[in-house]
Design a protein around this motif. Sequence first.
Motif, PDB file in Angstrom:
ATOM      1  N   ASP A 105      -8.889  13.152  43.395  1.00 21.87           N
ATOM      2  CA  ASP A 105     -10.082  13.142  42.320  1.00 21.87           C
ATOM      3  C   ASP A 105     -10.078  14.277  41.593  1.00 21.87           C
ATOM      4  N   GLY A 106      -9.839  15.636  42.157  1.00 18.87           N
ATOM      5  CA  GLY A 106     -10.070  16.706  41.431  1.00 18.87           C
ATOM      6  C   GLY A 106      -8.948  16.800  40.340  1.00 18.87           C
ATOM      7  N   THR A 154      -9.923  14.569  37.371  1.00 17.99           N
ATOM      8  CA  THR A 154     -10.819  15.223  36.510  1.00 17.99           C
ATOM      9  C   THR A 154     -10.140  16.280  35.762  1.00 17.99           C
ATOM     10  N   THR A 196      -9.915  16.407  31.347  1.00 12.43           N
ATOM     11  CA  THR A 196     -10.746  17.403  30.915  1.00 12.43           C
ATOM     12  C   THR A 196      -9.765  18.543  30.261  1.00 12.43           C
ATOM     13  N   ASN A 218     -14.239  13.914  26.914  1.00 10.35           N
ATOM     14  CA  ASN A 218     -13.706  13.658  28.223  1.00 10.35           C
ATOM     15  C   ASN A 218     -14.556  13.940  29.363  1.00 10.35           C
ATOM     16  N   GLY A 219     -14.985  15.028  29.265  1.00  7.61           N
ATOM     17  CA  GLY A 219     -15.643  15.638  30.545  1.00  7.61           C
ATOM     18  C   GLY A 219     -17.339  15.249  30.456  1.00  7.61           C
ATOM     19  N   SER A 220     -17.741  14.488  29.177  1.00  4.76           N
ATOM     20  CA  SER A 220     -18.988  14.193  29.366  1.00  4.76           C
ATOM     21  C   SER A 220     -19.522  13.310  30.521  1.00  4.76           C
ATOM     22  N   THR A 221     -18.531  12.714  31.077  1.00  4.84           N
ATOM     23  CA  THR A 221     -19.016  11.731  32.298  1.00  4.84           C
ATOM     24  C   THR A 221     -19.329  12.680  33.558  1.00  4.84           C
ATOM     25  N   THR A 222     -19.045  13.776  33.423  1.00  6.64           N
ATOM     26  CA  THR A 222     -19.134  14.630  34.852  1.00  6.64           C
ATOM     27  C   THR A 222     -20.410  15.579  34.518  1.00  6.64           C
ATOM     28  N   PHE A 223     -21.043  15.600  33.424  1.00  7.09           N
ATOM     29  CA  PHE A 223     -22.435  15.894  33.433  1.00  7.09           C
ATOM     30  C   PHE A 223     -23.628  15.415  33.733  1.00  7.09           C
ATOM     31  N   GLU A 281     -25.887  11.734  35.105  1.00  9.17           N
ATOM     32  CA  GLU A 281     -26.213  10.166  34.763  1.00  9.17           C
ATOM     33  C   GLU A 281     -25.905  10.024  33.119  1.00  9.17           C
TER      34      GLU A 281
END
Length: 466
Positions: free
Chosen positions: A125-126, A129, A133, A263-268, A270
């Motif tokens: 998973d890491g 991610t 990103t 790309n990293g917006s989904t990790t910020f 909900e």
Amino acid sequence: MDTCPPYPTPPGDAPGGPSRHAHWWQRRWVRYGALVTLLALSGLVILALVRRQTGTEGFLVGLGLAVLPVPLLTAAFRWLDRVEPSPWRNLVFAFAWGACAAALIAIVANSFATHWIATATADADGADTLGATVIAPVVEESAKAAAVLLVFLFRRRDFTGIVDGVVVAGVTATGFAFTENILYLGNAFGTDQLTGDRGIASVTAATFFVRVIMSPFAHPMFTVLTGIGFGIAAMSGDRRRLRRLLPPPAGLLLAMGMHALWNGSTTFGEYGFFAVYAAIMVPVFGLLTWLVVWTRQRELRTVREELPAYTAAGWLNPAEPFALASMRARRLARDHARRHLGRQAARTVAQYEAYATSLAFLRHRGRLGRAGADFTVRERELLHELWRRREVAQPALDHAARMTTPIAAPPWPGYAVHGAYGTYGVHGAYGVHPRPPGYGSYGPATPYPYGQAVPYPSYNPYRTPS
């Protein structure tokens, strides 16, 4: 037959001419053949990889959905490029590079890097991610920037400013997004086939909405930042080394940063994706759109300011700088030629408009001390192309200039023209039009009547800018 004004004598050692002793690998057909072969092989490999991941049915569904935004994006970039249109071969190369070569590089490099990280850290998973990103933005933007760099280096005459950089970068990214969308949409369709989901609640519908409806401009917007960097470098003189060398890598770094943020917006959280979309993506898109449109208007102003020098020397008619500085007048000139002489005449007028615009930009760079060593040779080539097409293009542009002028008589002297449609200002196809005293049917009778040798507009294109 009237005689053209004299050309300047080109320097004997002017660069840019074909070498008589060029090696076989330096010949144009060899380079073109190698490039076409490379892109074709890349296309076949990427086709096989995508089909392997999505399956035949998923590939066809992804292809049908991914192609929908391509005509709209391509048309938008062509609209931005109307002042001095880029050759079609450059745009075809850019799209093919993005869809084939850049996509292949991205798929292979991203997969290898993510697999290596997952193996080294034992954290799948890491690794995914980190790959999305960090790895993907660096690899993908570098692969797309390669197309801009190649056009910048090998088609330098066609790459003169910010708009050219934006168009080449945007078309490259459009091709890349096309292939990537096939992969994502095809995989989404495969997921729906396994789960049995259908309709608007399916993964395919969600993926289509996010990638095609909400953000078709995402990849083009990232790579446009790189194109702007190359465009600034193209506008800089040889003596300004920092201004030539720094903007391209700076633009590339900005493109990578924007891509990583997206790309990293989904990790910020909900609502991270929607927050980044509303607070950053949309405003940046609007700012870039304004910048490109403003730049295009500045290009038209350059045409209006630089071409009168060639009018005074006898190369252009007095009305032409006004007509060529208006997109509406250009369109009217092409329509006028098409109605009276056919489609080939309209194409001739379009070519004349493009060459005249290139001439204005070349003179502008020379006046600012940014012209290359082949300035004189290039100027002569452009004037020769204009002279070949003047009989068809000049009357059409004169007509367009009069149609777009809101007053009864045009604000320029000596606008009478003789050409393919008759003699304007005397008894031509459109009646009698007044002209000031002292002007003949070919323009100003003094000091340089058409058909007589006239001084060539000269200045030092290599002077140090003030």
